[in-house]
Scaffold this motif. Structure first.
Motif, PDB file in Angstrom:
ATOM      1  N   UNK A 139       0.853  -1.189   0.000  1.00 16.65           N
ATOM      2  CA  UNK A 139       0.000   0.000   0.000  1.00 16.65           C
ATOM      3  C   UNK A 139       0.892   1.243   0.000  1.00 16.65           C
ATOM      4  N   UNK A 140       0.256   2.405   0.005  1.00 17.05           N
ATOM      5  CA  UNK A 140       0.999   3.667  -0.006  1.00 17.05           C
ATOM      6  C   UNK A 140       1.978   3.753   1.160  1.00 17.05           C
ATOM      7  N   UNK A 141       1.525   3.310   2.329  1.00 14.21           N
ATOM      8  CA  UNK A 141       2.367   3.355   3.531  1.00 14.21           C
ATOM      9  C   UNK A 141       3.640   2.542   3.348  1.00 14.21           C
ATOM     10  N   UNK A 142       3.501   1.324   2.849  1.00 11.66           N
ATOM     11  CA  UNK A 142       4.666   0.445   2.678  1.00 11.66           C
ATOM     12  C   UNK A 142       5.589   0.970   1.586  1.00 11.66           C
ATOM     13  N   UNK A 147      10.668   3.306  -0.058  1.00  8.84           N
ATOM     14  CA  UNK A 147      11.325   4.385  -0.801  1.00  8.84           C
ATOM     15  C   UNK A 147      12.301   5.133   0.108  1.00  8.84           C
ATOM     16  N   UNK A 148      11.873   5.411   1.323  1.00  5.05           N
ATOM     17  CA  UNK A 148      12.766   6.086   2.280  1.00  5.05           C
ATOM     18  C   UNK A 148      13.986   5.235   2.603  1.00  5.05           C
ATOM     19  N   UNK A 159      14.715   3.863  -5.463  1.00  2.31           N
ATOM     20  CA  UNK A 159      13.578   4.641  -4.966  1.00  2.31           C
ATOM     21  C   UNK A 159      12.672   5.058  -6.121  1.00  2.31           C
ATOM     22  N   UNK A 160      13.281   5.469  -7.221  1.00  2.00           N
ATOM     23  CA  UNK A 160      12.509   5.885  -8.392  1.00  2.00           C
ATOM     24  C   UNK A 160      11.751   4.707  -8.993  1.00  2.00           C
ATOM     25  N   UNK A 161      12.382   3.537  -8.998  1.00  2.66           N
ATOM     26  CA  UNK A 161      11.712   2.338  -9.525  1.00  2.66           C
ATOM     27  C   UNK A 161      10.470   2.019  -8.710  1.00  2.66           C
ATOM     28  N   UNK A 179       7.986  13.009  -1.251  1.00  2.00           N
ATOM     29  CA  UNK A 179       9.155  13.552  -0.550  1.00  2.00           C
ATOM     30  C   UNK A 179      10.295  12.552  -0.510  1.00  2.00           C
ATOM     31  N   UNK A 180       9.942  11.288  -0.299  1.00  2.00           N
ATOM     32  CA  UNK A 180      10.970  10.255  -0.217  1.00  2.00           C
ATOM     33  C   UNK A 180      11.744  10.098  -1.511  1.00  2.00           C
ATOM     34  N   UNK A 181      11.043  10.067  -2.630  1.00  2.00           N
ATOM     35  CA  UNK A 181      11.723   9.838  -3.911  1.00  2.00           C
ATOM     36  C   UNK A 181      12.485  11.088  -4.364  1.00  2.00           C
ATOM     37  N   UNK A 182      11.939  12.289  -4.129  1.00  2.00           N
ATOM     38  CA  UNK A 182      12.653  13.512  -4.514  1.00  2.00           C
ATOM     39  C   UNK A 182      13.899  13.685  -3.639  1.00  2.00           C
TER      40      UNK A 182
END
Length: 327
Positions: A139-142, A147-148, A159-161, A179-182
């Protein structure tokens, strides 16, 4: 402490002998040494883990003879995560799977977060990928936690993948995943990717916050892309997000990196107009930009303002400026 250790030894001995210590006075004594049963469980699992999976499975079997409910599993994994017991977390997950006990996205997220905190991005991704063989959907949370983990490990491409995989699996992205991926791209020096992600998020109406803007502007700073940094500041001014000193400093540094001293002065003026406090870094960076471009009069003016505000100047960065002042 000695009493707890003795109790642990006795319980382990009983389990190795095939006995169930739950009904024994030994376990009752051990439980009495802790405020809660959960603390007693964590204490046992944190003791001599090197004895292997058999020990961990035996402890869990004894504490949960009928299997844990969802909340018990959450408390178990959260406690182990706080202690950084990564090996035991993995064994606890395996124990759940072997016995067909419920595991949900909160449990996997807790485990992935534990690996992320310990800078174990490889293990975090392995656990994320292993979820594909379970009934638990990411899900979004995971995704945000994974990503972080990649970002903390300096793996912007991973992270981008994951972020792109969210679109492919129709998983909704949010401010945290953005925020995590940027931030991962910023740390990896990938300003173009950071800008593309920021612009795409705006089109998809994913809300940006201070962290989003800071990461994107910092990425432009590292890439010496002052125009893009100033553009982002302009977009920020049109949004409801308030720029702070750190963000302005990143933009000023981006201008300094490309020898745009005029823009550094403009940004200092904008900070004053928007009542954002300028600090030593703000002035120091602008002075350095002026010094690089041989604009010593401007640098001296800024240096004078610093002195009036009782700010300390860096003697190495402003060596030429201080010499001019002495003359």
């Amino acid at each position: 402490v000695k009493s707890r250790a003795k109790a642990c030894e006795e319980i382990v001995r009983m389990m190795r002998g095939g006995l169930q210590p739950l009904s024994s006075p030994c376990l009752e004594w051990f439980l009495s040494l802790h405020e809660t049963e959960q603390e007693a469980l964590q204490s046992l699992l944190s003791w001599k883990v090197s004895v292997g999976s058999g020990y961990v499975f035996a402890v869990l079997d004894n504490f949960f003879p009928n299997g844990p409910d969802s909340r018990s599993s959450t408390r178990l994994l959260s406690g182990l995560s706080k202690q950084g017991r990564l090996r035991v977390i993995q064994l606890a997950l395996t124990w759940h799977e072997i016995n067909n006990y419920e595991l949900n996205h909160y449990h996997y997220n807790t485990a992935i977060h534990a690996y992320a905190k310990s800078s174990k991005w490889t293990e975090a991704l392995q656990l994320f990928d292993a979820m594909a063989n379970t009934q638990v959907q990411a899900c979004t949370l995971i995704y945000g936690t994974a990503i972080n983990a990649c970002g903390m490990g300096g793996k912007w491409d991973k992270a981008l993948r994951l972020f792109n995989l969210m679109s492919q699996t129709r998983t909704e992205s949010d401010t945290i995943t953005l925020n995590g991926v940027i931030t991962a791209c910023e740390k990896g020096g990938q300003w173009q990717e950071a800008m593309q992600l920021f612009m795409a998020a705006a089109q998809n109406k994913v809300e940006s916050d201070t962290i989003t803007f800071n990461a994107a502007i910092s990425a432009c700073e590292k890439g010496c892309k002052w125009e893009e940094a100033v553009q982002l500041l302009s977009i920020m001014g049109q949004s409801k997000v308030q720029a702070n000193t750190i963000i302005f400093n990143a933009a000023i540094s981006a201008c300094k990196n490309d020898s745009k001293w005029e823009q550094t002065l403009q940004l200092l003026s904008t900070m004053a107009l928007e009542m954002v406090e300028s600090d030593t870094v703000s002035f120091s960076t602008a002075i350095l930009a002026c010094r690089i471009s041989n604009e010593f009069e401007k640098a001296l003016l800024l240096f004078s303002k610093m002195s009036k505000r009782k700010m300390e100047a860096n003697s190495i960065a402003f060596g030429d400026v201080t010499k001019r002042l002495q003359n």
